[in-house]
Motif scaffolding. Structure first.
Motif, PDB file in Angstrom:
ATOM      1  N   ARG A   1      44.644 -33.105  44.882  1.00  0.00           N
ATOM      2  CA  ARG A   1      46.060 -32.919  45.212  1.00  0.00           C
ATOM      3  C   ARG A   1      46.658 -34.045  46.027  1.00  0.00           C
ATOM      4  NH1 ARG A   1      47.232 -29.867  50.414  1.00  0.00           N
ATOM      5  NH2 ARG A   1      49.170 -29.272  49.463  1.00  0.00           N
TER       6      ARG A   1
ATOM      7  N   ASP B   1      55.187 -26.487  44.955  1.00  0.00           N
ATOM      8  CA  ASP B   1      55.002 -25.055  45.153  1.00  0.00           C
ATOM      9  C   ASP B   1      54.487 -24.355  43.901  1.00  0.00           C
ATOM     10  OD1 ASP B   1      56.382 -24.167  47.943  1.00  0.00           O
ATOM     11  OD2 ASP B   1      57.243 -25.988  47.134  1.00  0.00           O
ATOM     12  N   GLU B   2      53.181 -24.341  43.790  1.00  0.00           N
ATOM     13  CA  GLU B   2      52.526 -23.687  42.662  1.00  0.00           C
ATOM     14  C   GLU B   2      51.849 -22.432  43.179  1.00  0.00           C
ATOM     15  OE1 GLU B   2      52.213 -24.563  39.497  1.00  0.00           O
ATOM     16  OE2 GLU B   2      52.603 -26.726  39.383  1.00  0.00           O
ATOM     17  N   MET B   3      51.706 -21.446  42.338  1.00  0.00           N
ATOM     18  CA  MET B   3      50.976 -20.250  42.757  1.00  0.00           C
ATOM     19  C   MET B   3      49.479 -20.567  42.825  1.00  0.00           C
ATOM     20  SD  MET B   3      50.744 -17.624  39.516  1.00  0.00           S
ATOM     21  CE  MET B   3      49.774 -16.484  40.490  1.00  0.00           C
ATOM     22  N   PRO B   4      48.682 -19.704  43.458  1.00  0.00           N
ATOM     23  CA  PRO B   4      47.237 -19.950  43.508  1.00  0.00           C
ATOM     24  C   PRO B   4      46.652 -20.078  42.099  1.00  0.00           C
ATOM     25  CG  PRO B   4      47.823 -18.192  45.017  1.00  0.00           C
ATOM     26  CD  PRO B   4      49.059 -18.503  44.232  1.00  0.00           C
ATOM     27  N   ALA B   5      45.478 -20.683  42.001  1.00  0.00           N
ATOM     28  CA  ALA B   5      44.826 -20.820  40.702  1.00  0.00           C
ATOM     29  C   ALA B   5      44.424 -19.437  40.201  1.00  0.00           C
ATOM     30  CB  ALA B   5      43.592 -21.708  40.838  1.00  0.00           C
ATOM     31  N   ARG B   6      44.530 -19.270  38.886  1.00  0.00           N
ATOM     32  CA  ARG B   6      44.196 -17.982  38.274  1.00  0.00           C
ATOM     33  C   ARG B   6      42.947 -18.130  37.425  1.00  0.00           C
ATOM     34  NH1 ARG B   6      47.485 -13.441  36.734  1.00  0.00           N
ATOM     35  NH2 ARG B   6      46.909 -13.497  34.560  1.00  0.00           N
TER      36      ARG B   6
ATOM     37  N   VAL C   1      39.369 -27.015  42.695  1.00  0.00           N
ATOM     38  CA  VAL C   1      40.460 -26.556  41.841  1.00  0.00           C
ATOM     39  C   VAL C   1      41.722 -26.412  42.690  1.00  0.00           C
ATOM     40  CG1 VAL C   1      41.237 -24.732  40.284  1.00  0.00           C
ATOM     41  CG2 VAL C   1      38.803 -25.319  40.385  1.00  0.00           C
ATOM     42  N   ALA C   2      42.800 -27.028  42.240  1.00  0.00           N
ATOM     43  CA  ALA C   2      44.050 -26.972  42.999  1.00  0.00           C
ATOM     44  C   ALA C   2      44.907 -25.796  42.533  1.00  0.00           C
ATOM     45  CB  ALA C   2      44.813 -28.280  42.834  1.00  0.00           C
ATOM     46  N   ASP C   3      45.971 -25.533  43.264  1.00  0.00           N
ATOM     47  CA  ASP C   3      46.892 -24.447  42.927  1.00  0.00           C
ATOM     48  C   ASP C   3      47.551 -24.697  41.577  1.00  0.00           C
ATOM     49  OD1 ASP C   3      46.314 -23.151  45.203  1.00  0.00           O
ATOM     50  OD2 ASP C   3      48.250 -23.426  46.177  1.00  0.00           O
ATOM     51  N   GLY C   4      47.979 -23.617  40.958  1.00  0.00           N
ATOM     52  CA  GLY C   4      48.713 -23.726  39.706  1.00  0.00           C
ATOM     53  C   GLY C   4      47.831 -23.845  38.481  1.00  0.00           C
TER      54      GLY C   4
ATOM     55  N   LYS D   1      49.173 -16.973  48.646  1.00  0.00           N
ATOM     56  CA  LYS D   1      49.689 -18.047  49.491  1.00  0.00           C
ATOM     57  C   LYS D   1      51.071 -17.745  50.038  1.00  0.00           C
ATOM     58  CE  LYS D   1      51.042 -21.921  47.703  1.00  0.00           C
ATOM     59  NZ  LYS D   1      51.096 -23.148  46.897  1.00  0.00           N
ATOM     60  N   TYR D   2      51.575 -16.581  49.761  1.00  0.00           N
ATOM     61  CA  TYR D   2      52.934 -16.269  50.188  1.00  0.00           C
ATOM     62  C   TYR D   2      52.915 -15.304  51.358  1.00  0.00           C
ATOM     63  CZ  TYR D   2      53.385 -17.974  45.465  1.00  0.00           C
ATOM     64  OH  TYR D   2      53.277 -18.737  44.337  1.00  0.00           O
TER      65      TYR D   2
ATOM     66  N   HIS E   1      54.509 -18.572  37.779  1.00  0.00           N
ATOM     67  CA  HIS E   1      54.397 -19.939  37.267  1.00  0.00           C
ATOM     68  C   HIS E   1      55.767 -20.492  36.886  1.00  0.00           C
ATOM     69  CE1 HIS E   1      50.125 -20.522  37.200  1.00  0.00           C
ATOM     70  NE2 HIS E   1      49.922 -19.415  36.538  1.00  0.00           N
TER      71      HIS E   1
ATOM     72  N   PRO F   1      42.036 -28.795  47.792  1.00  0.00           N
ATOM     73  CA  PRO F   1      41.874 -27.748  46.777  1.00  0.00           C
ATOM     74  C   PRO F   1      40.690 -26.842  47.115  1.00  0.00           C
ATOM     75  CG  PRO F   1      42.169 -29.876  45.748  1.00  0.00           C
ATOM     76  CD  PRO F   1      42.026 -30.137  47.209  1.00  0.00           C
ATOM     77  N   HIS F   2      40.656 -25.664  46.517  1.00  0.00           N
ATOM     78  CA  HIS F   2      39.528 -24.776  46.835  1.00  0.00           C
ATOM     79  C   HIS F   2      38.272 -25.225  46.088  1.00  0.00           C
ATOM     80  CE1 HIS F   2      41.074 -22.614  43.216  1.00  0.00           C
ATOM     81  NE2 HIS F   2      39.792 -22.422  42.993  1.00  0.00           N
TER      82      HIS F   2
ATOM     83  N   SER G   1      40.537 -13.536  39.098  1.00  0.00           N
ATOM     84  CA  SER G   1      40.996 -13.619  40.485  1.00  0.00           C
ATOM     85  C   SER G   1      42.027 -14.714  40.700  1.00  0.00           C
ATOM     86  CB  SER G   1      39.801 -13.882  41.411  1.00  0.00           C
ATOM     87  OG  SER G   1      38.909 -12.799  41.381  1.00  0.00           O
ATOM     88  N   LEU G   2      42.659 -14.659  41.856  1.00  0.00           N
ATOM     89  CA  LEU G   2      43.517 -15.744  42.323  1.00  0.00           C
ATOM     90  C   LEU G   2      42.828 -16.384  43.520  1.00  0.00           C
ATOM     91  CD1 LEU G   2      47.205 -14.435  42.564  1.00  0.00           C
ATOM     92  CD2 LEU G   2      46.120 -15.676  40.699  1.00  0.00           C
ATOM     93  N   VAL G   3      42.740 -17.716  43.494  1.00  0.00           N
ATOM     94  CA  VAL G   3      42.113 -18.420  44.615  1.00  0.00           C
ATOM     95  C   VAL G   3      43.022 -19.588  44.980  1.00  0.00           C
ATOM     96  CG1 VAL G   3      40.018 -19.542  45.466  1.00  0.00           C
ATOM     97  CG2 VAL G   3      39.845 -17.837  43.650  1.00  0.00           C
ATOM     98  N   THR G   4      43.187 -19.836  46.273  1.00  0.00           N
ATOM     99  CA  THR G   4      44.099 -20.911  46.649  1.00  0.00           C
ATOM    100  C   THR G   4      43.434 -21.980  47.501  1.00  0.00           C
ATOM    101  OG1 THR G   4      46.351 -21.358  47.393  1.00  0.00           O
ATOM    102  CG2 THR G   4      45.033 -19.907  48.763  1.00  0.00           C
TER     103      THR G   4
END
Lengths: 373, 394
Positions: free
Chosen positions: A34, A279-284, A296-299, B37-38, B270, B285-286, B297-300
């Motif tokens: 990122r 501003d991306e949502m967390p990774a899915r 792994v980055a967001d989005g 993240k919100y 998105h 990044p994670h 899952s969602l991971v940030t």
């Protein structure tokens, strides 16, 4: 408030980075999922309290300007000082393109004279590290040296025919300096970070220009060392550092960042690295996915298999796609059934259905920006 | 003098959200984390900025520290402006009088001077309790087109649940003919979303009159709206049919997080045309380690996973150690799930630590909660529905 300013020169040679720097300066090269290369240096400067940073741009500076914007992400958007972008410009005395750092500084003499800080940290932009700059600055001020040069003893930073190497005496004095030697003769690699008084640098630049000199290290500092009439010191940086000067070096850095102990040194809690926010949502993650040893980055949306890889923001890995030892920059896509190994995908690159791309680990494949394969 | 604004938004963020139990012990409800993240307040704030409403007053009163720090200068939502922007409005002393916000209407009444600075034609009233994406500008156009004095956003709820909401009965032209707060026999299934637009002149008059009425509880739902209806003001219902989730209880907060794990997501985060902005801590990044398993899952950013994560939402800076299992859980920023611990159907609040080999939550039953900064010791078990705070003994 530190009485120190920073100047970052981003005009380094980049031919060995192939397609990666076709459209951008090394400083703007995306790294570690990122960031851009310059984020590390800029954050180091800001984290030690520097509030006036000039970024000298040479070529392909569009993406760098776009990234830095107002400097807000680095808190460099104040009323006094802040971030100054210094692209080349034409005047009667000024030929536009700089033919070296001395020219570049001379062209920006106004910025240097207008700034108020007593000290100036002068940096290159092709190395990645995250230093406690205040230790370096304090050391310089306490030692009373004219110039202090930062160096590392990491063997991985040495290159044949490229780079600047220092002979450092036990008392920290620089006794010799070589530029682009066939083989480096000294273990100390100059990190292209030095500190001196702003006025001192101005006088060096004036003298250099008057004598038709372009290279600060070889043409100006080396003769000073040899003449022995200036006190030029060196300061050792002992943390991890990387020189991003080739595709291979870029790839090796990326694989190093996957190591948890390296990451904790590159991203220590007290030295955050700032970058432009998207501003991306967390990774899915999908239901049947494998993802191991990867950043792994967001989005991102991951539905396939990811191994030893770095995924930037907004990357899509489709079901049954398999990526191994890859770096996939922002918004890259790997479609279903594709297998890619040892590849670097630049921004928005797309690997289509069932494609196979396997590069040798010593010479990773680079897919240029926006290319669909 | 400030430049005139067509519409100013006032966001009621002063409530404690006591139904969220220990999660709102140290923070106001709008500051509760959601969706990896919100925070809840990111939704109304992002809706404002995306709708072109750039002047927002945030009324705070309960545990405002974290919320104030989070909002900062509003830059994260592009609300750092010379003319307008986001303002945190706590109660303050006026002459010899100083008092807390007594009700939603009183909170706006006490900040009339703030609103007056912008000479707005309309005022948008919002709450910080819901997850939804809504174009307030469309609602404003509706309000103007109908020549309304007040417009209330409504959504259709299942008939059997209608008695839990403020219900609007409307005529064919969307005029509200009756409003009933939690009616036993609902005449409609159009429920208020707590989003109102008022023509400012009208609202100012009603707020002033309401303040003078000592018997009033100074509440929009209980006093202002019934009074305006009784006076035959033009009151319209604006239908909203997108995703809308009240996150006022532990169960609903957990559910709203789990909603993001279904495919397709019922609320598209998105969407590049309607981004939800948040203040980001700036982590790398994670990282998913070798031997880790992550699915559904969602991971940030900033998280590190060495164990097993399934059908869960991990926030920034979370660590799941080797051999730990996180299933159907919400793990908030900075929390650590130690080696061999098992977390199921739980909410682990910010900076909490679940000790090695401990069990939190169960496969079925109510949601277990570990509070802010709580350290669950090694080898204990926290049953379904239990909330762990400083006073909990093991």
């Amino acid at each position: 408030m530190k009485d120190v300013m920073g100047v970052i020169y981003t005009g380094e040679s980049d031919s060995r980075l192939r397609e990666l720097t076709m459209l951008r300066a090394i400083a703007a090269l995306p790294v570690a999922g990122r960031y851009r290369v310059i984020d590390f240096l800029l954050s180091s400067l800001v984290n030690c309290g520097i509030r006036n940073v000039g970024v000298i741009m040479q070529k392909n500076y569009h993406s760098l300007m776009d990234h830095l914007g107002s400097g807000k992400e680095w808190d460099l958007h104040g009323k006094h000082d802040g971030l100054y972008m210094l692209p080349p410009f034409l005047t009667r005395e000024n030929m536009g393109v700089f033919s070296g750092i001395v020219d570049a500084l001379r062209s920006n003499a106004n910025y240097l004279s207008r700034s108020k800080q007593e000290y100036l940290v002068l940096c290159g932009s092709s190395m990645i590290f995250n230093a406690h700059m205040d230790e370096f600055i304090q050391h310089h001020i306490d030692s009373g040296a004219d110039i202090t040069m930062m160096y590392t003893k990491l063997p991985s930073m040495q290159r044949d025919e490229y780079g600047t190497y220092l002979a450092v005496a036990e008392d920290g004095k620089v006794t010799d300096l070589e530029v682009d030697p066939t083989h480096p003769s000294y273990p100390a690699t100059f990190m292209h970070v030095s500190i001196m008084k702003r006025e001192f640098l101005r006088s060096l630049v004036d003298k250099g220009v008057a004598h038709g000199q372009h290279d600060l290290n070889r043409d100006i500092i080396l003769p000073m060392i040899q003449a022995g009439h200036a006190k030029i010191n060196a300061w050792e940086y002992t943390g991890p550092a990387w020189r991003i000067d080739s595709v291979q070096a870029y790839f090796n850095f990326s694989m190093d960042v996957l190591k948890t102990d390296i990451r904790s040194q590159l991203f220590p809690e007290d030295l955050p690295v700032y970058t432009k926010v998207r501003d991306e949502m967390p990774a899915r993650y999908g239901d049947n996915v494998t993802c191991i040893n990867s950043l792994v980055a967001d989005g991102c949306i991951i539905e396939g298999t990811v191994e030893n890889s770095i995924l930037f923001r907004g990357v899509r890995v489709a079901p049954d796609a398999h990526i191994k030892n890859c770096i996939i920059m922002q918004d890259g896509q790997v479609h279903s059934g594709a297998y890619i190994e040892n590849c670097i995908l630049d921004k928005q690159a797309v690997i289509k259905r069932n494609a196979r791309l396997i590069g040798p680990s010593a010479y990773p494949i680079v897919i240029a920006k926006n290319v669909v394969t | 003098m400030m430049r005139k604004k067509t519409c100013v938004a006032m966001l009621l963020a002063g409530g404690q959200g006591s139904r969220l139990g220990i999660l709102t012990k140290q923070v106001a409800k709008p500051a509760v984390p959601y969706g990896g993240k919100y925070r809840i307040i990111d939704f109304p704030l992002s809706n404002c900025t995306n709708s072109g409403i750039d002047t927002v007053g945030v009324l705070t009163q309960y545990q405002p520290l974290e919320l104030n720090a989070y909002i900062g200068n509003g830059a994260s939502w592009d609300l750092d402006m010379n003319n307008g922007g986001v303002f945190v409005l706590p109660p303050y002393q006026k002459g010899k009088v100083g008092e807390w916000y007594r009700g939603t209407a009183n909170a706006i009444y006490q900040n009339m001077a703030f609103i007056e600075q912008y000479h707005p034609d309309y005022v948008l009233i919002l709450s910080g309790d819901h997850i939804y994406k809504m174009d307030y500008n469309k609602m404003l156009n509706f309000h103007v087109r109908h020549g309304a004095d007040a417009t209330i956003a409504v959504r259709e709820v299942p008939w059997e649940e209608a008695s839990r909401f403020g219900i609007m009965a409307t005529d064919a032209d969307d005029n509200i003919i009756e409003f009933a707060e939690k009616p036993k026999q609902p005449k409609s299934n159009k429920a208020s979303m707590g989003v109102y637009i008022f023509t400012w002149e009208k609202l100012r008059a009603y707020l002033t009159a309401d303040e003078a009425d000592k018997s009033s509880s100074n509440d929009f739902g209980k006093n202002i709206i019934p009074k305006m209806l009784a006076d035959k003001q033009v009151m319209c219902a604006y239908m909203f049919d997108g995703y809308w989730k009240d996150v006022g209880t532990i169960e609903s907060l957990w559910e709203a997080n789990m909603d993001l794990l279904s495919t397709p997501m019922p609320i598209d985060l998105h969407d590049k045309k309607w981004r939800i902005y948040a203040r980001t801590p700036g982590y790398p990044p994670h990282y998913i380690a070798k031997g880790a398993t992550v699915s559904g899952s969602l991971v940030t950013e900033g998280s590190q996973v060495f164990g097993h994560v399934e059908h869960s939402v991990l926030f920034a800076g979370v660590t799941v150690e080797e051999g730990a299992e996180v299933i159907d859980a919400v793990v908030m920023p900075g929390a650590v799930i130690k080696r061999g611990a098992v977390v199921r159907r739980s909410i682990i609040a910010e900076n909490a630590i679940v000790g090695p080999g401990s069990f939190v939550g169960e496969e079925t039953g109510n949601i277990a909660v570990v509070g802010h900064g709580i350290n669950v010791p090694a080898g204990v078990s926290v049953k379904a529905g239990v909330q762990v705070d400083e006073e909990t003994t093991f």
